[in-house]
Scaffold this active site. Structure first.
Site, mmCIF file in Angstrom:
data_model
loop_
_atom_site.group_PDB
_atom_site.id
_atom_site.type_symbol
_atom_site.label_atom_id
_atom_site.label_comp_id
_atom_site.label_asym_id
_atom_site.label_seq_id
_atom_site.Cartn_x
_atom_site.Cartn_y
_atom_site.Cartn_z
ATOM 1 N N SER A 134 0.831 -1.191 0.000
ATOM 2 C CA SER A 134 0.000 0.000 0.000
ATOM 3 C C SER A 134 0.881 1.263 0.000
ATOM 4 C CB SER A 134 -0.956 -0.043 1.197
ATOM 5 O OG SER A 134 -1.982 0.907 1.078
ATOM 6 N N ASP B 192 -9.146 -5.575 -4.164
ATOM 7 C CA ASP B 192 -8.654 -4.226 -3.916
ATOM 8 C C ASP B 192 -9.651 -3.228 -4.502
ATOM 9 O OD1 ASP B 192 -6.215 -3.335 -2.617
ATOM 10 O OD2 ASP B 192 -5.143 -4.772 -3.859
ATOM 11 N N HIS C 229 -7.430 -5.972 0.043
ATOM 12 C CA HIS C 229 -6.250 -5.127 0.226
ATOM 13 C C HIS C 229 -5.412 -5.527 1.439
ATOM 14 C CE1 HIS C 229 -4.023 -1.321 -0.281
ATOM 15 N NE2 HIS C 229 -4.046 -1.224 1.034
#
Length: 254
Positions: A143, A215, A247
């Protein structure tokens, strides 16, 4: 199709099954590993968050391949212990593993975070140099950590053999108008300068770019656009699209 509001488009938790349960489980796995396989904790700089846990294989002697990983949290949450659980799989392969930490926004700028992570990579390498050495370096990030890992690889001065970027943010300009920017306080110009997709990637090492099926669509689009940009720069890149993950639990499937 109804357009997703920008704040939701960049909210990974909105598209995840149960992100709090995933983070809690991963933290517990990391704590359990630390209890069984004590890491060396190293600090770099004055920020207490600028620290790493270095796990070294017990059954082999150096030099080792080293995996370093930078946590996510939108540059404003979590710490290095969030990725300690990953060490187990690398230790099993005879690799050393370091979970890198950095100061968080709003107290710390993204540029300073990059500098801290560069110092962390050097600290881990220096620590292993005194105990057998390092023969290859893989750098990963998740991320926001993927964005930081990119800039460490570009500007760090330490040869990185491979880069693994997971569910990353490669274009920060859309974030300027979202809740994420309340802590970051980025201007459009700053966001542009910090975006890997607009940078010169010609000297990047080979990359594995990972995205999860669940995601946010905005993250998935950024990933595909970034991979296309790397190919244009003639970087050796592999896109890995992991099914049935979001995610947060995508890290379980690396």
């Amino acid at each position: 199709m109804t357009e997703i509001p920008l704040n939701l488009a960049y909210s990974p938790s909105h598209f995840a099954r149960d992100f709090e349960a995933t983070l809690t489980r991963q933290a517990a796995l990391g704590s359990d590993l630390v209890a069984r396989h004590q890491p060396v904790t190293l600090r770099y700089g004055e920020d207490p968050a600028a620290r790493l846990n270095l796990f070294v294989p017990e059954s082999t002697s150096g030099p080792w391949p080293l995996m370093l990983f930078i946590h996510g949290g939108y540059w404003q949450a979590l710490d290095n212990t969030a990725t300690d659980f990953l060490a187990k799989r690398y230790l099993a392969r005879g690799m050393a593993f370091a979970s890198l930490g950095y100061g968080l926004a709003p107290e710390t700028s993204i540029n300073t975070m990059v500098s801290q992570c560069i110092e962390g990579v050097a600290a881990a390498c220096n620590a292993l140099a005194d105990n057998g050495g390092v023969w290859s370096i893989v750098l990963g990030g998740h991320s926001a950590g993927a964005q930081l890992a990119y800039w460490v690889a570009v500007n760090g001065g330490i040869p990185i053999d491979k880069l693994i970027l997971v569910s990353g943010v490669y274009d920060l300009t859309p974030l300027v108008d979202t809740y994420v920017n309340e802590a970051l306080e980025l201007t459009p110009t700053q966001a542009l300068a910090l975006s890997p997709i607009f940078a010169d990637s010609s000297k990047l090492p080979s990359c594995q770019v990972v995205i999860a099926e669940n995601d946010p669509p905005a993250f998935r689009q950024q990933t595909h656009d970034f991979v296309a940009a790397l190919k244009t720069s003639h970087i050796q890149v592999e896109l890995v699209d992991i099914a049935n993950c979001d995610h947060f639990d995508v890290l379980d499937a690396l």
